[in-house]
Design a protein around this motif. Sequence first.
Motif, PDB file in Angstrom:
ATOM      1  N   LYS A   1       0.826  -1.209   0.000  1.00  0.00           N
ATOM      2  CA  LYS A   1       0.000   0.000   0.000  1.00  0.00           C
ATOM      3  C   LYS A   1       0.861   1.260   0.000  1.00  0.00           C
ATOM      4  N   ARG A   2       2.099   1.179  -0.443  1.00  0.00           N
ATOM      5  CA  ARG A   2       3.006   2.322  -0.302  1.00  0.00           C
ATOM      6  C   ARG A   2       2.490   3.583  -0.967  1.00  0.00           C
ATOM      7  N   TYR A   3       1.767   3.431  -2.083  1.00  0.00           N
ATOM      8  CA  TYR A   3       1.261   4.630  -2.768  1.00  0.00           C
ATOM      9  C   TYR A   3       0.135   5.283  -1.990  1.00  0.00           C
ATOM     10  N   ILE A   4      -0.613   4.441  -1.280  1.00  0.00           N
ATOM     11  CA  ILE A   4      -1.660   5.022  -0.440  1.00  0.00           C
ATOM     12  C   ILE A   4      -1.042   5.927   0.619  1.00  0.00           C
ATOM     13  N   TYR A   5       0.020   5.443   1.259  1.00  0.00           N
ATOM     14  CA  TYR A   5       0.690   6.279   2.267  1.00  0.00           C
ATOM     15  C   TYR A   5       1.195   7.573   1.641  1.00  0.00           C
ATOM     16  N   LEU A   6       1.717   7.441   0.430  1.00  0.00           N
ATOM     17  CA  LEU A   6       2.257   8.610  -0.260  1.00  0.00           C
ATOM     18  C   LEU A   6       1.146   9.638  -0.514  1.00  0.00           C
TER      19      LEU A   6
ATOM     20  N   LEU B   1      -1.572   9.872   1.138  1.00  0.00           N
ATOM     21  CA  LEU B   1      -2.118  10.324   2.408  1.00  0.00           C
ATOM     22  C   LEU B   1      -1.250  11.420   3.019  1.00  0.00           C
ATOM     23  N   LEU B   2       0.004  11.419   2.621  1.00  0.00           N
ATOM     24  CA  LEU B   2       0.994  12.297   3.235  1.00  0.00           C
ATOM     25  C   LEU B   2       0.602  13.790   3.260  1.00  0.00           C
ATOM     26  N   PRO B   3       0.168  14.373   2.129  1.00  0.00           N
ATOM     27  CA  PRO B   3      -0.147  15.808   2.175  1.00  0.00           C
ATOM     28  C   PRO B   3      -1.201  16.142   3.228  1.00  0.00           C
ATOM     29  N   GLY B   4      -2.260  15.333   3.279  1.00  0.00           N
ATOM     30  CA  GLY B   4      -3.323  15.571   4.257  1.00  0.00           C
ATOM     31  C   GLY B   4      -2.822  15.449   5.681  1.00  0.00           C
ATOM     32  N   LEU B   5      -2.049  14.395   5.925  1.00  0.00           N
ATOM     33  CA  LEU B   5      -1.514  14.202   7.274  1.00  0.00           C
ATOM     34  C   LEU B   5      -0.580  15.343   7.648  1.00  0.00           C
ATOM     35  N   ALA B   6       0.216  15.785   6.673  1.00  0.00           N
ATOM     36  CA  ALA B   6       1.128  16.901   6.948  1.00  0.00           C
ATOM     37  C   ALA B   6       0.320  18.124   7.355  1.00  0.00           C
TER      38      ALA B   6
ATOM     39  N   SER C   1      -2.618   2.289 -11.450  1.00  0.00           N
ATOM     40  CA  SER C   1      -2.100   2.728 -10.152  1.00  0.00           C
ATOM     41  C   SER C   1      -3.197   3.461  -9.390  1.00  0.00           C
ATOM     42  N   ASP C   2      -2.913   3.773  -8.135  1.00  0.00           N
ATOM     43  CA  ASP C   2      -3.912   4.463  -7.313  1.00  0.00           C
ATOM     44  C   ASP C   2      -4.316   5.803  -7.911  1.00  0.00           C
ATOM     45  N   LEU C   3      -3.316   6.542  -8.418  1.00  0.00           N
ATOM     46  CA  LEU C   3      -3.624   7.855  -8.986  1.00  0.00           C
ATOM     47  C   LEU C   3      -4.543   7.723 -10.189  1.00  0.00           C
ATOM     48  N   VAL C   4      -4.262   6.722 -11.036  1.00  0.00           N
ATOM     49  CA  VAL C   4      -5.105   6.509 -12.212  1.00  0.00           C
ATOM     50  C   VAL C   4      -6.514   6.134 -11.788  1.00  0.00           C
ATOM     51  N   ILE C   5      -6.612   5.245 -10.814  1.00  0.00           N
ATOM     52  CA  ILE C   5      -7.941   4.836 -10.346  1.00  0.00           C
ATOM     53  C   ILE C   5      -8.703   6.033  -9.807  1.00  0.00           C
TER      54      ILE C   5
END
Lengths: 317, 298
Positions: free
Chosen positions: A27-32, A34-39, B185-189
């Motif tokens: 799920k690494r892209y999800i964390y990525l 999520l980062l702006p919001g968490l910041a 990818s997540d962004l595309v979705i």
Amino acid sequence: MNKSELSTHSVKPSRQSKTLFAAIWRKRYIYLLLLPGLAYFAIFKYIPIYGVQLAFKKYAVNLGITGSPWIGFSNFNLLFIDGDFWIAVRNTLIIAYMQILICFPIPIVLAVLLNEIRQRKFKRTVQTIYTFPHFLSWVIVSGMVLNMLSTNGAINNLLAVLNFDRVQFLTDKRIFRWLLVFLQAWKESGWNCIMYLAAITSIDPTLYEAATIDGANRWHRMRYITWPGISMIVVVTLIMRMGSIMDAGFEQIINIYNPAVYEVSDIIDTYVFRITFQRPANFGLSAAVGLFKGITNCVLLLTTNWICVRLSGTGIL
Amino acid sequence: MTTLAKRNMRNQIVRNNWFDIINILFMSIFALLILYPFYNSILVSFTPQADYVKTPFMLFPKNLTLTSYQIVFESKVIFTGLGVTIIITLFGVVYNMILTVLMAYCFNNEFPGKKFFLYAVIFTMYFNGGLIPYYLLIKDMGLMDTLMSMVLPTGISIMYMTVMRKYFASLPVELEESARIDGASDLVILFRIILPLSMPMVVTFTLYYGIERWNEWWNGMLFIKTAYKQPLQLVLRGIIQSTGAQVMSSHLQEAGIVPFTDGVKMASIVITMFPVMCLYPFMQKYFVQGLAIGGVKG
């Protein structure tokens, strides 16, 4: 959080941590993302929460929040002997409870009555009108109201034409709180009513049809179908409101009040604003008020939530 | 239901009785109560001072004048304010929407630590640091007297984020799954599948955020020191709170006109709310549905 999990993983590689790491990696892209919001929350919400320590410190500009010396509860001692502070607490509670008493039921009644109107166009038109004031700032609303209610304003002119005495709406201590509550209702009733109206719309229409065939009149339908359909959302909204009892409408009051009515309308937020920016500032003292308010709100919210869990089995938290 | 029963019911329902009449009357009176302050402001803004002073109670104007508007438009402050507000609204809405959509999308997924992050976010709804730590933060970040001080702190509305998340969750899962199998990818979705399906929500929250940024005055009052960086609402607040000859005094002294204070104030108000007034009736559907969905599902 990621980092600490990573490090424990490298020290003691067990099967569980491996799968956890794999799950995180997947799920690494999800964390990525999520980062702006968490910041945002870290910077603009959690750093100020960290800054609450100022309530126990004597703030010195050159030392900053962390560097300023601790002074224990001195700020609170100073605060609790200030008569203006207690006036502000009293006003906050009085105005907030008046709001719950007056402003809370109006949208519910409005929603139930609006739902009974069958002329679609009329219904949509009035709903549009009711909701509009919500989208204006208190700056605009206060501007209109200050003009309308001034000694030579439209309302007083009307009273004069009808041979009544002119009323000092804006400076009369007996009237001013009612004015605040009335304005709150004027601005937000239509907006708050939408939520209830949506809840009513989501009630199964066959219930009404069945009840009608069984001979239920309109009052019966309102009492036994509409009301049970919205009662849950009413309770939740009431709890939410009770949980923010220390908020009595800062933006409204700061734009409308004046020195003549400080005594009845100075609430905690306006008090903080004034002691911070209109007097030689004592940031420690102001922060102490903020902490007092925050803790009171939290306690009230938890209490009302607890009561709600006891009564209905479900809370909102 | 049989046709007979239906017809019976319709007969019973369509007939207007005293309740309907009183109800409609009551609703109309309430609507007039809401409308009157607007009518009064618009009326005063177009009325010549002489008429305003002479008439005991004015319901309809006798003469119309544009003097008040002329005075407002000839002073620069309203335009600098308008410019600032347009800038912070455009930047603010883009910033708000990107943050909100990303967070709503992420929290609609399952991932380790989701609960922790979600609670950490929701906690800030119920407890905050208060005015002073917030003020010092903005100061320490070097945002004092910058337009960014009215944009950056606005970030994410937790309520809008939650409603959006619930809306995403209501979309069919299969679309996302099949896209994932195809290697998206997540962004595309998010941008190719979820957002196009969520356009009503996107419009609604863009409007909400837009109105909030348009109504900005509080951060401006705290952080903006330079006059020409003040947002429109703060300029308006200055005009409303001023008394008598103070209203746009510098300009008026040059022109040698005695200002009609109330008229100028009301004209400024009408100008400030004009965009919202124009937008609102046409976008009403979008304005209403955000709260409706949030309320029912939340």
